[in-house]
Design a protein around this motif. Structure first.
Motif, mmCIF file in Angstrom:
data_model
loop_
_atom_site.group_PDB
_atom_site.id
_atom_site.type_symbol
_atom_site.label_atom_id
_atom_site.label_comp_id
_atom_site.label_asym_id
_atom_site.label_seq_id
_atom_site.Cartn_x
_atom_site.Cartn_y
_atom_site.Cartn_z
ATOM 1 N N PHE A 2 35.519 37.840 27.400
ATOM 2 C CA PHE A 2 35.734 38.779 28.497
ATOM 3 C C PHE A 2 35.307 38.100 29.788
ATOM 4 O O PHE A 2 34.305 37.400 29.817
ATOM 5 N N VAL A 3 36.099 38.292 30.847
ATOM 6 C CA VAL A 3 35.732 37.661 32.110
ATOM 7 C C VAL A 3 35.721 38.686 33.235
ATOM 8 O O VAL A 3 36.649 39.469 33.393
ATOM 9 N N ASP A 4 34.639 38.678 33.978
ATOM 10 C CA ASP A 4 34.515 39.486 35.175
ATOM 11 C C ASP A 4 35.058 38.596 36.307
ATOM 12 O O ASP A 4 34.442 37.594 36.645
ATOM 13 N N PRO A 5 36.232 38.942 36.882
ATOM 14 C CA PRO A 5 36.927 37.988 37.750
ATOM 15 C C PRO A 5 36.187 37.602 39.028
ATOM 16 O O PRO A 5 35.503 38.416 39.641
ATOM 17 N N GLY A 6 36.369 36.353 39.440
ATOM 18 C CA GLY A 6 35.820 35.854 40.695
ATOM 19 C C GLY A 6 36.690 36.281 41.876
ATOM 20 O O GLY A 6 37.852 36.649 41.712
ATOM 21 N N TYR A 7 36.114 36.251 43.087
ATOM 22 C CA TYR A 7 36.850 36.628 44.296
ATOM 23 C C TYR A 7 36.122 36.087 45.513
ATOM 24 O O TYR A 7 34.894 35.911 45.480
ATOM 25 N N ASP A 8 36.864 35.799 46.572
ATOM 26 C CA ASP A 8 36.304 35.379 47.869
ATOM 27 C C ASP A 8 35.129 34.404 47.731
ATOM 28 O O ASP A 8 34.085 34.586 48.349
ATOM 29 N N GLY A 9 35.289 33.387 46.913
ATOM 30 C CA GLY A 9 34.260 32.350 46.804
ATOM 31 C C GLY A 9 33.180 32.618 45.770
ATOM 32 O O GLY A 9 32.295 31.789 45.581
ATOM 33 N N VAL A 10 33.239 33.763 45.096
ATOM 34 C CA VAL A 10 32.257 34.084 44.059
ATOM 35 C C VAL A 10 32.871 33.762 42.688
ATOM 36 O O VAL A 10 33.944 34.284 42.365
ATOM 37 N N PHE A 11 32.209 32.918 41.912
ATOM 38 C CA PHE A 11 32.738 32.592 40.584
ATOM 39 C C PHE A 11 32.773 33.823 39.675
ATOM 40 O O PHE A 11 31.893 34.685 39.747
ATOM 41 N N GLY A 12 33.796 33.922 38.816
ATOM 42 C CA GLY A 12 33.830 34.963 37.808
ATOM 43 C C GLY A 12 32.802 34.672 36.724
ATOM 44 O O GLY A 12 32.280 33.565 36.643
#
Ligand SMILES: [Zn+2]
Ligand SMILES: [Zn+2]
Length: 446
Positions: free
Chosen positions: A416-426
């Motif tokens: 399961f992956v909590d997605p990354g966004y705006d420079g924050v790794f998932g």
């Protein structure tokens, strides 16, 4: 025979890179990871180029390894290819463009010619191992091809919003727009951490082009987090020691007369990349593709444009959608899952989680325990061997049942992956589902 290759990294002379990143360190980590062919990175940098010339010798045409003196034999087995990255910042069509491109050189001599030409055009090569030039991507491509037609020019991490050919912030909508009549000389694109081949298979312009993946590592432990695996193309058997620059170049150009071809790529789960979803980290706004379509790309907190993630950017540029049902999943004898397109026309890929991340989860989140366990296991085998090839019985015997179960989960794509966004790794989770989570293998398909 297979060649696991990581052809984009940076040296200690690039910004934000570990000061330890010298050629010995890179060879040591490549050995630990099980990588056969590494990029030198940064050969336009005068000091790094000197280190390359002093410490590497050519062992087959266009392929180098550490010279004997003082280096353990095992380190000399790591091969290097002369690969570097250049950042072009320029205006085109009233817009500022920032595009990173990789340049593979067939020899030290050719590197010298490129360096001289860049200097002639006023480039500041000492400031950064990944120099910033005002030369457009197209002019840079033309320049290097005029110097030597064997040079390979590959747009890097093509979907990252800020510094890539398809980037939502300062890129282009097509290779054609960026490279014009020279676009036929673009034989491959590098996917970056936030996209996987499925996303790229949906782009018309990429249909006939190779898709390669590399780590863009800034420190030893990150080597090989993505990689491209080359295999023999026909009956002719060759050993790792016989591989030449031309073998790699022909494989990337899909030249059927070559001795190698791309076998598969090793990928991050794209949600783990730091630009997968759209958002603003400081405003705590994060949208998936559908939410972005619904809510738009203006931040409801600060009113400024959001950083549009790779998932949305692909949707904007794609000409078709590939659904889960259209993919072909094939497990090999150790459960490693290869993902193919429906017609199996293209090289498949596998998705991996770096071993240290897995160990962090199997060791209650303790970095010290995970690190110790990593070192202990690396006395037994190398990382790719463990992740991709070792039978479960052996993993259980050497690493315990929990590690075995974790590796099985990753090989079967059930993380399961909590997605990354705006420079924050998932964030990858192997054992427990987060409230927002759904299996990564389904999530990446819009
Ligand atoms: Zn870059
Ligand atoms: Zn905001």
């Amino acid at each position: 025979m297979q060649v696991i290759a990581d052809l984009q990294i940076h040296s200690k002379y690039s910004r934000a890179v570990s000061p330890k990143m010298n050629l010995t360190e890179i060879s040591q980590w490549a050995t630990k990871k099980g990588i056969n062919l590494m990029a030198t990175g940064d050969w336009t940098h005068p000091l790094w180029f000197r280190e390359i010339k002093e410490n590497l010798k050519e062992t087959s045409e266009g392929i180098y390894s550490l010279v004997g003196n003082g280096h353990a034999r095992s380190l000399q087995e790591t091969k290097f290819l002369l690969s570097t990255e250049i950042s072009s910042i320029y205006s085109q069509g009233d817009k500022v463009r920032r595009v990173h491109n990789l340049i593979f050189s067939p020899s030290i001599r050719v590197c010298e010619k490129v360096i001289n030409e860049l200097k002639k055009q006023g480039a500041n090569l000492i400031a950064d191992g990944r120099p910033i030039v005002g030369i457009s991507s197209k002019d840079l491509l033309q320049m290097v091809l005029e110097i030597n037609e064997k040079i390979l020019f590959i747009p890097a991490h093509i979907w990252t919003p800020w510094f890539s050919v398809f980037g939502s912030k300062s890129g282009f909508d097509s290779l054609e727009e960026c490279f014009g009549e020279l676009s036929d000389n673009i034989y491959a694109v590098e996917t970056g951490l936030s996209s996987d081949p499925i996303m790229n298979w949906q782009i018309k312009e990429l249909e006939a082009r190779s898709i390669v993946s590399f780590s863009d590592a800034h420190s030893g432990p990150k080597l090989g987090r993505e990689a491209t695996v080359f295999v023999e193309n026909n009956q002719e058997t060759i050993t790792n020691n016989q591989i030449t620059y031309e073998d790699i170049a022909k494989a990337i150009k899909q030249d059927s007369s070559g001795r190698l071809k791309i076998g598969y790529t090793i990928e991050f789960f794209p949600e783990e990349g730091k630009y997968h979803w759209t958002g603003h980290r400081s405003c705590n706004i994060r949208y998936n593709a559908l939410e972005t379509k619904k809510n738009g790309v203006i931040c409801p907190v600060c009113g400024k444009p959001l950083t549009v993630g790779v998932e949305n950017r692909v949707l904007d540029l794609s000409y078709k959608n590939i659904s889960q049902e259209e993919l072909v999943f094939i497990q090999n004898n150790v459960d490693l899952t290869f993902v193919y397109d429906q017609e199996k026309k293209r090289p498949p890929f596998v998705s991996m989680v770096p071993l240290l991340e897995i160990l962090l989860e199997t060791n209650d989140g303790s970095p010290t325990k995970a690190q110790n366990e990593y070192e202990r296991l690396m006395n037994w085998t190398n990382e790719f061997e463990l992740l991709l090839k070792k039978p479960y019985q052996e993993i259980e015997k050497q690493g315990g049942e929990t590690l075995m179960t974790a590796i099985k989960t990753v090989r079967e794509r059930k993380v399961f992956v909590d997605p990354g966004y705006d420079g924050v790794f998932g964030k990858v989770k192997i054992f427990k589902e987060t409230p927002k989570g759904s299996p990564a293998s389904q999530q990446s398909l819009f």
